[in-house]
Design an enzyme around this catalytic site. Sequence first.
Site, PDB file in Angstrom:
ATOM      1  N   HIS A  13      45.700  32.381  45.538  1.00 14.31           N
ATOM      2  CA  HIS A  13      45.460  33.172  44.320  1.00 14.31           C
ATOM      3  C   HIS A  13      46.460  32.778  43.233  1.00 14.31           C
ATOM      4  CE1 HIS A  13      44.209  37.333  42.640  1.00 14.31           C
ATOM      5  NE2 HIS A  13      45.003  36.778  41.726  1.00 14.31           N
ATOM      6  N   HIS A  15      46.047  31.601  39.010  1.00 14.66           N
ATOM      7  CA  HIS A  15      45.207  31.248  37.853  1.00 14.66           C
ATOM      8  C   HIS A  15      45.843  30.041  37.166  1.00 14.66           C
ATOM      9  CE1 HIS A  15      43.195  35.271  37.990  1.00 14.66           C
ATOM     10  NE2 HIS A  15      44.335  35.568  38.614  1.00 14.66           N
ATOM     11  N   HIS A 192      38.849  40.346  42.097  1.00 12.87           N
ATOM     12  CA  HIS A 192      40.025  41.175  41.821  1.00 12.87           C
ATOM     13  C   HIS A 192      39.635  42.656  41.841  1.00 12.87           C
ATOM     14  CE1 HIS A 192      41.839  37.479  40.457  1.00 12.87           C
ATOM     15  NE2 HIS A 192      42.885  38.051  39.906  1.00 12.87           N
ATOM     16  N   GLU A 195      44.226  46.703  41.749  1.00 16.75           N
ATOM     17  CA  GLU A 195      45.503  46.244  41.175  1.00 16.75           C
ATOM     18  C   GLU A 195      45.963  47.310  40.179  1.00 16.75           C
ATOM     19  OE1 GLU A 195      44.988  42.869  38.566  1.00 16.75           O
ATOM     20  OE2 GLU A 195      47.117  42.353  38.587  1.00 16.75           O
ATOM     21  N   ASP A 273      49.926  34.497  41.618  1.00 19.92           N
ATOM     22  CA  ASP A 273      49.080  35.017  40.525  1.00 19.92           C
ATOM     23  C   ASP A 273      49.240  34.208  39.232  1.00 19.92           C
ATOM     24  OD1 ASP A 273      47.095  36.695  39.621  1.00 19.92           O
ATOM     25  OD2 ASP A 273      48.348  38.451  39.365  1.00 19.92           O
ATOM     26  N   ASP A 274      50.250  34.524  38.432  1.00 19.64           N
ATOM     27  CA  ASP A 274      50.496  33.839  37.147  1.00 19.64           C
ATOM     28  C   ASP A 274      52.008  33.636  37.045  1.00 19.64           C
ATOM     29  OD1 ASP A 274      47.675  34.298  35.879  1.00 19.64           O
ATOM     30  OD2 ASP A 274      48.325  36.276  36.570  1.00 19.64           O
TER      31      ASP A 274
HETATM   32  N1  LIG Z   1      46.771  39.785  37.634  1.00 18.70           N
HETATM   33  C1  LIG Z   1      45.580  39.615  37.043  1.00 18.70           C
HETATM   34  N2  LIG Z   1      44.672  40.596  37.095  1.00 18.70           N
HETATM   35  C2  LIG Z   1      43.460  40.449  36.520  1.00 18.70           C
HETATM   36  N3  LIG Z   1      43.091  39.366  35.862  1.00 18.70           N
HETATM   37  C3  LIG Z   1      43.965  38.355  35.774  1.00 18.70           C
HETATM   38  N4  LIG Z   1      43.863  37.154  35.186  1.00 18.70           N
HETATM   39  C4  LIG Z   1      45.036  36.516  35.364  1.00 18.70           C
HETATM   40  N5  LIG Z   1      45.886  37.275  36.076  1.00 18.70           N
HETATM   41  C5  LIG Z   1      45.238  38.431  36.351  1.00 18.70           C
HETATM   42 ZN   LIG Z   2      44.865  37.234  39.706  1.00 18.32          ZN
END
Ligand SMILES: Nc1ncnc2[nH]cnc12
Ligand SMILES: [Zn+2]
Length: 334
Positions: A13, A15, A192, A195, A273-274
């Site tokens: 996971h 992006h 997703h 969260e 994630d990011d």
């Molecule tokens: N944590 C996240 N939750 C939802 N969409 C996303 N797009 C990129 N990161 C995300």
């Molecule tokens: Zn994500």
Amino acid sequence: MPLPSDLPKIELHCHIEGAAPPALVRRLAGRHGIDVSGLFTKDGGYAWTDFSSFLAAYDRAAQVFRSAEDFADLAETYLFASAAEGVIYTEVFISPDHARRSGIPYADYLGGLAEGMARAEAGHGIIGRIIPLIERHFGPEAAHEAVRTALAHLHPRVVGFGMAGDERMFAVADFARAFALAHEAGLPLTCHAGEVCGAASVAEVIDALPVRRIGHGVRAIEDAALVRRLAEEGIVLEVCPGSNVALGVYPRLADHPLIRLRDAGVKVTLSSDDPPFFGTSIGREYAAIAETFALPPGEMLAFTQTALDAAFCDTATRARLQTRLEGWRPPAAG
Ligand SMILES: Nc1ncnc2[nH]cnc12
Ligand SMILES: [Zn+2]
């Protein structure tokens, strides 16, 4: 004992645009003449304060990538950094919507990313695969266009399909048709949920979609019956603890439900994630979880094994990765 940094890791996971270092985004913005004022903090990180402004910053950062070579560099850079942290296999999320918004043909976007992955594999042995996502906050019509685009450009590295974005918007059922097209094309699914919204959001996904995995899903912990269902149905959670803490879902890592979910029999994996948005990396996620919950290398390796079992890759790739996993030995003491 600190976690050996070469412990094999598998990330399910991340992006790809969310993995872009701010310095790279700034450089490309300059090259392409794109206004990025307000996108960065004084310290050079990304400027955002909550989930909505994070998604807005993400959407803006994604806009600076304009050519196949921009994406090849991004994928190669991310996979190289991941390999240096012990990652042997990674599935990255890509976004036909973001490509369209940047005005880059999807074939160039996908081709560039695949080229960067091929370079990383040749140079560092890391294997990369791709999962196109729809973005929930762009709405069901955009999602339909995105899935059609993704299915018109299947590539050997494309192994699944999913949805990210703002789970507070629209109903999951609004996207059922888009997911059905991907499912009928044989792509395994992830979505997703759980969260920023609670357990009901996770239940809504597994009631409406034949997903094998949930992105995050951690707030399922708020409903014991749902936790039992996830365990019984073997649905895998792509857990991103650092992201959850950065976005304020949990105040501290010590409050994160990862271990409670695992101990309740839910299959949990670890991802970033990011990473530059949340001040993390896959290596830091593994190290921080090992330290916070005092987990020995064997228990950390179990997250990698769960991720390998849940990876959307083909059987031959899984077997090669299993051999690498089983061949790893912790460094000898002393
Ligand atoms: N944590 C996240 N939750 C939802 N969409 C996303 N797009 C990129 N990161 C995300
Ligand atoms: Zn994500």
